[in-house]
Design an enzyme around this catalytic site. Structure first.
Site, PDB file in Angstrom:
ATOM      1  CD  GLU A  82      -3.095  -0.654   0.106  1.00 17.49           C
ATOM      2  OE1 GLU A  82      -3.274   0.554  -0.176  1.00 17.49           O
ATOM      3  OE2 GLU A  82      -3.707  -1.580  -0.449  1.00 17.49           O
ATOM      4  CB  SER A 338     -32.112 -14.929  58.423  1.00 19.62           C
ATOM      5  OG  SER A 338     -33.479 -15.043  58.736  1.00 19.62           O
TER       6      SER A 338
END
Length: 688
Positions: A82, A338
């Site tokens: 490229e 609890s």
């Protein structure tokens, strides 16, 4: 001579003015680099393994590229194809420009491109029509970017924004979606395919146009062979590699955890290294799915490493298809049942009020307007603290909280980082219900508290990031009290089918407590060992009851399954006999209600009846006895007998008036209600 000097000065001034204008323009109109850093947020585990990722605008996958994580061969081959003078130009390649102009003049059209990688990045950041004017702007922008960034930074941005078809941008997303690989694991064929794709992303998509993808890939392979990057053998092997038409999905694990953490990400640091461990997280998710297969409910769980307080496993929901599946139930306040009882007793130990062997009265007891009941509505008289906690008796826990103080207890919990969500209207007496779940807390809150028990009473916030600085601790209780509570909880009755740890070798010595909220809406199991703390919630996010599903039945089995799949068993623990309390702490407290309590009719009631005598429906009396013995009712001193069939005490008033209703227990204690009976006619009027 003077004229020449004047001309030279003009040229110099003109050049300086031009350069100054360029510098001012460069500062006034900078390239849009803020767009360059808008990338997908990535959530990884403590070892860097992917867990989740999030798209950017328009649903695009754009994951930040880092050169250290990309194959060096790919970088070298990309530049060779490229932009082979990438490291030598300043954004514009003059040689490529001249070559492109010559080819355009010769062929009458563009044959050879002159765009550098930097110019391609500009085109991606600022899309424009393909015109000469746009090309000129791209050239200027490329130079501006080169002035601001290093070649390495430019290359990383290019590899982050390069289009690869569909909604895929960047080498990282493309490698994952097309090949299910990271960019440093690619074959020669895959490298060539990813180099060719950005030139025509849609036309060369392997999932839609495999023939085009193969043709252009092979062209790139031929160029790489010609330039010496691959051998003839590698060329043949790469061409024989089939084009994959499959698209892989990106990881979507711990998606609720990712949603919690993704806002931490910044444009410069889009990758978040969580504290999660993929192996533990996968195990937890699997157990959650398996556990909820056969019923319409959901689960949430969290696994904490006690030493670091790092969250190693987090399950906010068993699945999106479950009730409330999109809600993170680890962060939603629910009644903890609890589960707070151990901390109440620990505070009592710290205050010198009691010891594990102290006796406390388990009997009907009233605290102002509040009268708690045991879950099974049975009472056991004098019990020791370790028995009351091990069997989760309600009345002794409320007695302990009454002595410790509700405000102090709530404040201490809040100081740990756990938040107690309690209505503002709750008065001090009703605040005692905190012992039985009368407030809201999250799974994360409960995890902080139980990890404090495992860490000798030192509470610290949860840690969600692997590199997060440790937080300072808060001393919730003494180390001695934490040890006493741990001994009690380790010897609590195990769920059905589970062998106590002291009867086996190489097993987790689990200290645990269960909890069930009012109406069976929430089932809890909270447990810890020396290494791990685990909190499990089971229920429906909409608060619908699951009748009969207690924490022991619905949550504890999953808690033990999770522990069974965790490493770090630790040393074997033996059964420990809990010693009697010291002489001064033999009796903790508790005052039983020694007289019956009238439930109906309440004192001062005004009751309307439609008919008097046996023709009417009568009034059914109800009372609570301090013992299991039957009660005797009287009206104005006359006994009222139970009915033989229903065994209910029903009184048929003979007329209007005031009456004294009494109930007498076997021990002779009595309670009275003074009521008024009036007639009620069909026209909704009262007769006096």
């Amino acid at each position: 001579m003077r004229a020449n000097m004047a001309t030279l000065r003009k040229w110099i001034y003109g050049f300086l003015f031009f350069c100054g204008a360029l510098l001012i323009a460069n500062v006034a109109f900078p390239p849009p680099l803020e767009k360059a850093y808008n990338t997908s947020t990535l959530i990884v585990d403590k070892n860097g393994q992917w867990l989740n990722a999030y798209t950017v605008e328009n649903g695009r996958w754009r994951i930040k590229a880092e050169l250290d994580g990309i194959d060096e061969n790919f970088i070298a081959q990309l530049i060779a194809i490229e932009d082979k003078r990438f490291y030598r130009h300043s954004g514009v390649d003059p040689i490529a420009v001249v070559r492109a102009i010559r080819s355009w003049k010769h062929h009458g059209r563009a044959v050879s491109g002159a765009s550098t990688l930097t110019m391609q990045l500009v085109r991606k950041l600022e899309p424009r029509p393909r015109t000469l004017r746009s090309k000129a702007i791209e050239t200027i922008r490329a130079v501006q970017i080169e002035m601001r960034l290093s070649k390495r930074e430019i290359l990383e941005l290019y590899l982050t924004h390069t289009p690869y078809g569909a909604n895929i941008e960047g080498i990282v997303a493309a490698s994952r979606i097309y090949f299910d690989k990271t960019p440093n694991q690619l074959t020669h064929a895959q490298i060539a395919q990813l180099i060719s794709l950005p030139q025509a992303p849609e036309a060369r998509r392997p999932d839609r146009h495999p023939e085009n993808a193969e043709k252009t890939r092979n062209k790139i392979l031929a160029k790489l062979h010609k330039t010496g990057f691959i051998t003839s053998l590698q060329l043949r092997e790469a061409k024989e590699e089939k084009i994959s038409t499959r698209k892989y999905t990106l990881p979507n694990d711990a998606w609720l955890t990712g949603r919690k953490l993704k806002n931490i990400a910044t444009p410069l640091y889009p990758k978040i290294t969580s504290s999660l461990d993929t192996r533990i997280q996968t195990m937890l998710a699997r157990l959650g799915r398996d556990y909820t297969q056969s019923d319409q409910f959901n689960v949430a769980a969290i696994i904490i490493d006690n030493e670091t307080m790092k969250v190693r496993g987090h399950l906010g929901s068993a699945g999106r298809n479950k009730p409330g599946g999109w809600i993170d139930m680890t962060s939603r306040p629910r009644s903890p049942g609890s589960t707070l009882k151990p901390f109440i007793y620990a505070f009592a130990f710290d205050d010198g009020l009691s010891a594990p062997g102290s006796f406390v009265l388990d009997a009907p007891t009233r605290f102002g307007s509040y009268q708690p009941e045991n879950f099974n509505r049975r009472y056991y008289g004098q019990v020791r603290i370790f028995e009351a906690l091990g069997h989760s008796l309600n009345v002794p826990a409320v007695i302990a909280l009454d002595k410790v103080g509700t405000d102090r207890f709530e404040s201490a919990l809040n100081l740990t980082g756990a938040k107690v969500s309690k209505p503002n209207s709750v008065n001090s007496d009703a605040g005692l219900a905190l012992a039985l779940g009368g407030a809201g807390m999250t799974v994360e809150d409960i995890a902080i508290l139980y990890a404090a028990l495992a860490n000798g009473g030192q509470a610290r916030p949860l840690v969600w990031l692997e590199n997060e600085t440790p937080h300072s601790s808060y001393k919730l209780m003494s180390e001695e009290s934490a040890r006493k509570i741990t001994t009690i909880l380790r010897q609590a009755p195990t769920p059905n089918g589970r062998v106590p740890h002291w009867l086996t070798q190489n097993s987790h010595a689990i200290a645990y407590k269960t909890g069930t909220s009012y109406g069976f809406r929430d089932a809890w199991a909270a447990g810890y060992t020396d290494k791990w703390t685990i909190i499990v919630w089971v229920g429906r996010p909409d608060g619908a009851p699951r009748v009969g599903k207690t924490g022991r039945q619905a949550a504890a089995p999953l808690l033990f399954d999770i522990f069974a799949n965790l490493p770090g068993v630790g040393s074997d623990q033996h059964y420990q006999k809990i010693q009697s309390a010291p002489r001064g702490l033999k009796v903790f407290g508790g005052t039983a209600i020694n007289q019956p309590e009238i439930l109906f009719p309440p004192n001062g009631a005004e009751i309307a009846v439609s008919e008097f005598g046996k023709a009417g429906r009568g009034l059914s009396f109800a009372a609570r006895s301090p013992t299991a013995d039957p009660l005797q009712w009287y009206v104005d001193g006359k006994p009222i007998s139970r009915q033989e069939t229903s065994r209910k005490t029903i009184w048929y008033p003979k007329g209007n008036g005031f009456y004294k209703v009494s109930v007498v227990a076997k021990n002779g204690s009595a309670t009275h209600s003074f009521i008024r009976v009036i007639a009620f006619d069909r026209n909704n009027s009262y007769e006096n």
